[in-house]
Write a protein that holds these residues in place. Structure first.
Motif, PDB file in Angstrom:
ATOM      1  N   THR A 155       0.820  -1.226   0.000  1.00 26.93           N
ATOM      2  CA  THR A 155       0.000   0.000   0.000  1.00 26.93           C
ATOM      3  C   THR A 155       0.847   1.265   0.000  1.00 26.93           C
ATOM      4  OG1 THR A 155      -1.575  -1.211   1.408  1.00 26.93           O
ATOM      5  CG2 THR A 155      -1.931   1.147   1.204  1.00 26.93           C
ATOM      6  N   ARG A 156       2.032   1.175   0.604  1.00 29.97           N
ATOM      7  CA  ARG A 156       2.828   2.370   0.893  1.00 29.97           C
ATOM      8  C   ARG A 156       3.126   3.214  -0.350  1.00 29.97           C
ATOM      9  NH1 ARG A 156       8.188   1.018   3.980  1.00 29.97           N
ATOM     10  NH2 ARG A 156       6.938  -0.813   3.991  1.00 29.97           N
ATOM     11  N   HIS A 157       3.479   2.557  -1.466  1.00 23.96           N
ATOM     12  CA  HIS A 157       3.853   3.321  -2.676  1.00 23.96           C
ATOM     13  C   HIS A 157       2.673   4.138  -3.210  1.00 23.96           C
ATOM     14  CE1 HIS A 157       2.174  -0.442  -4.259  1.00 23.96           C
ATOM     15  NE2 HIS A 157       1.973   0.162  -5.412  1.00 23.96           N
ATOM     16  N   ILE A 158       1.460   3.612  -3.037  1.00 24.56           N
ATOM     17  CA  ILE A 158       0.262   4.330  -3.496  1.00 24.56           C
ATOM     18  C   ILE A 158       0.023   5.552  -2.601  1.00 24.56           C
ATOM     19  CG2 ILE A 158      -2.257   4.171  -3.730  1.00 24.56           C
ATOM     20  CD1 ILE A 158      -1.696   1.120  -4.330  1.00 24.56           C
ATOM     21  N   LEU A 159       0.163   5.367  -1.297  1.00 22.34           N
ATOM     22  CA  LEU A 159      -0.032   6.471  -0.355  1.00 22.34           C
ATOM     23  C   LEU A 159       1.019   7.557  -0.574  1.00 22.34           C
ATOM     24  CD1 LEU A 159      -0.791   4.442   2.905  1.00 22.34           C
ATOM     25  CD2 LEU A 159      -2.418   5.364   1.245  1.00 22.34           C
ATOM     26  N   ASP A 160       2.270   7.133  -0.814  1.00 22.80           N
ATOM     27  CA  ASP A 160       3.342   8.101  -1.055  1.00 22.80           C
ATOM     28  C   ASP A 160       3.062   8.899  -2.323  1.00 22.80           C
ATOM     29  OD1 ASP A 160       4.567   7.233   1.242  1.00 22.80           O
ATOM     30  OD2 ASP A 160       6.117   6.055   0.233  1.00 22.80           O
ATOM     31  N   ASP A 161       2.576   8.219  -3.351  1.00 22.32           N
ATOM     32  CA  ASP A 161       2.255   8.885  -4.625  1.00 22.32           C
ATOM     33  C   ASP A 161       1.127   9.904  -4.440  1.00 22.32           C
ATOM     34  OD1 ASP A 161       2.073   9.249  -7.565  1.00 22.32           O
ATOM     35  OD2 ASP A 161       0.145   8.245  -7.312  1.00 22.32           O
ATOM     36  N   LEU A 162       0.184   9.584  -3.549  1.00 21.59           N
ATOM     37  CA  LEU A 162      -0.940  10.492  -3.259  1.00 21.59           C
ATOM     38  C   LEU A 162      -0.507  11.699  -2.424  1.00 21.59           C
ATOM     39  CD1 LEU A 162      -4.153   8.558  -2.093  1.00 21.59           C
ATOM     40  CD2 LEU A 162      -4.040  10.377  -3.787  1.00 21.59           C
ATOM     41  N   GLY A 163       0.711  11.616  -1.848  1.00 18.80           N
ATOM     42  CA  GLY A 163       1.120  12.625  -0.879  1.00 18.80           C
ATOM     43  C   GLY A 163       0.305  12.502   0.400  1.00 18.80           C
ATOM     44  N   TYR A 164      -0.111  11.269   0.688  1.00 23.39           N
ATOM     45  CA  TYR A 164      -1.038  10.973   1.781  1.00 23.39           C
ATOM     46  C   TYR A 164      -0.282  10.939   3.103  1.00 23.39           C
ATOM     47  CZ  TYR A 164      -4.764   8.112   4.016  1.00 23.39           C
ATOM     48  OH  TYR A 164      -5.746   7.626   4.817  1.00 23.39           O
ATOM     49  N   SER A 223       0.873 -13.207   3.796  1.00 21.22           N
ATOM     50  CA  SER A 223       1.425 -11.874   4.025  1.00 21.22           C
ATOM     51  C   SER A 223       2.081 -11.851   5.398  1.00 21.22           C
ATOM     52  CB  SER A 223       0.288 -10.851   3.948  1.00 21.22           C
ATOM     53  OG  SER A 223       0.739  -9.579   4.305  1.00 21.22           O
ATOM     54  N   ARG A 224       3.389 -11.597   5.434  1.00 24.71           N
ATOM     55  CA  ARG A 224       4.113 -11.543   6.695  1.00 24.71           C
ATOM     56  C   ARG A 224       3.878 -10.210   7.392  1.00 24.71           C
ATOM     57  NH1 ARG A 224       9.798 -14.835   5.547  1.00 24.71           N
ATOM     58  NH2 ARG A 224       8.859 -16.882   5.898  1.00 24.71           N
ATOM     59  N   ASP A 225       3.909 -10.246   8.701  1.00 16.58           N
ATOM     60  CA  ASP A 225       3.651  -9.056   9.507  1.00 16.58           C
ATOM     61  C   ASP A 225       4.779  -8.033   9.353  1.00 16.58           C
ATOM     62  OD1 ASP A 225       2.267  -7.541  11.454  1.00 16.58           O
ATOM     63  OD2 ASP A 225       3.630  -8.261  13.005  1.00 16.58           O
ATOM     64  N   GLY A 226       4.457  -6.786   9.628  1.00 19.28           N
ATOM     65  CA  GLY A 226       5.495  -5.752   9.717  1.00 19.28           C
ATOM     66  C   GLY A 226       5.474  -4.776   8.554  1.00 19.28           C
ATOM     67  N   LEU A 227       6.218  -3.672   8.721  1.00 23.85           N
ATOM     68  CA  LEU A 227       6.295  -2.626   7.700  1.00 23.85           C
ATOM     69  C   LEU A 227       6.850  -3.141   6.388  1.00 23.85           C
ATOM     70  CD1 LEU A 227       7.646   0.613   9.439  1.00 23.85           C
ATOM     71  CD2 LEU A 227       5.446   0.283   8.301  1.00 23.85           C
TER      72      LEU A 227
END
Length: 267
Positions: free
Chosen positions: A54-63, A113-117
């Motif tokens: 998810t992170r790359h999508i949020l970063d692209d949104l400037g979220y 899906s493994r836990d963690g960032l």
């Protein structure tokens, strides 16, 4: 004078809802969300994807806000790149659940899906990953259980996604929560976990309540979120199960369905 925006919280699913088929967000939808937040609403992404997907999508949104990931298992602070809460799957129960499902329908194709960032998605032989998401292949089933997991993904060689979700719920619903999150995506989660549990935790941190919330989604895994929120909006491309419990149906994710509703509410 235009009406004030009636909701304090806008909760959006990602795939098939906020994201178009090419995994982009339309300029019109970005503008409508920006206008809603300018009017005082918080925007929370609520997705089945775990944080690493998810992170790359949020970063692209400037979220910069909170996101609910992993079907509710993770509350993530996008601005600080920090996990605030994380719920893991009891691996012993998950093993029992898988055995019960396979006893009913035969061998499954597995991913987890493994836990963690930075938790990897481990993908076994035969499992087809949708889209262009990074995954790590495994061949020995023991590798699946080596580290804490958020969820297990299952696929079947012949059953449809709906058929597999139904069979898995019947066989193992007492051990895990089974959700259908998209075509080819059936997931086993910690028992009782849903997008609603994660969203309620995130909302509480923002001092917002269910009564303040409008939610957008497209799949059966969004049903609990619609049950929690004051107003549930299904996309035109949504699964019939979600449309059946929605307060309204908007245009599809390819046709600015979220923007149409927000623009109307913004007056």
């Amino acid at each position: 004078m235009s009406n004030p925006f009636p909701y304090g919280l806008v909760a959006t699913d990602l795939d098939g809802t906020l994201l178009r088929g090419d995994e982009t967000i339309s300029p019109r939808t970005r503008e409508a969300l920006a206008a809603a937040t300018a009017a005082g609403a918080a925007h929370i992404v609520v997705t089945g994807r775990a944080v690493p997907w998810t992170r790359h999508i949020l970063d692209d949104l400037g979220y910069q806000g909170l996101a609910v990931c992993g079907q509710g298992a993770q509350v993530y602070d996008a601005g600080q790149h920090r996990l605030l809460t994380s719920v893991t799957l009891d691996r012993q129960l998950a093993g029992v659940a898988l055995a019960k499902i396979e006893a009913e329908v035969g061998p499954l194709y597995l991913a987890a899906s493994r836990d963690g960032l930075d938790g990897e998605v481990m993908v076994g032989p035969g499992y087809a990953v949708t889209g262009r998401l990074p995954a790590t292949a495994f061949t020995d089933a023991a590798d699946l259980w080596e580290a804490p997991l958020n969820k297990i993904y299952i696929q079947h060689p012949t059953l449809s996604t709906d058929e597999l979700a139904d069979a898995a719920s019947r066989a193992a619903g007492g051990f895990v929560t089974v959700v259908m999150a998209g075509e080819g995506i059936v997931e086993l989660l910690p028992l009782g976990l849903s997008k609603a549990t994660g969203l309620s935790l995130a909302a509480r941190r923002l001092k917002l309540k269910a009564a303040d919330t409008i939610a957008f989604g497209d799949m059966p895994n969004d049903v609990p979120m619609f049950g929690w929120a004051a107003h549930g909006v299904a996309m035109a491309n949504a699964h019939p199960e979600l449309k059946a419990v929605a307060d309204e149906v908007t245009a599809s994710h390819e046709e600015d369905g979220i923007a149409l509703v927000l623009e109307r509410l913004l007056g």
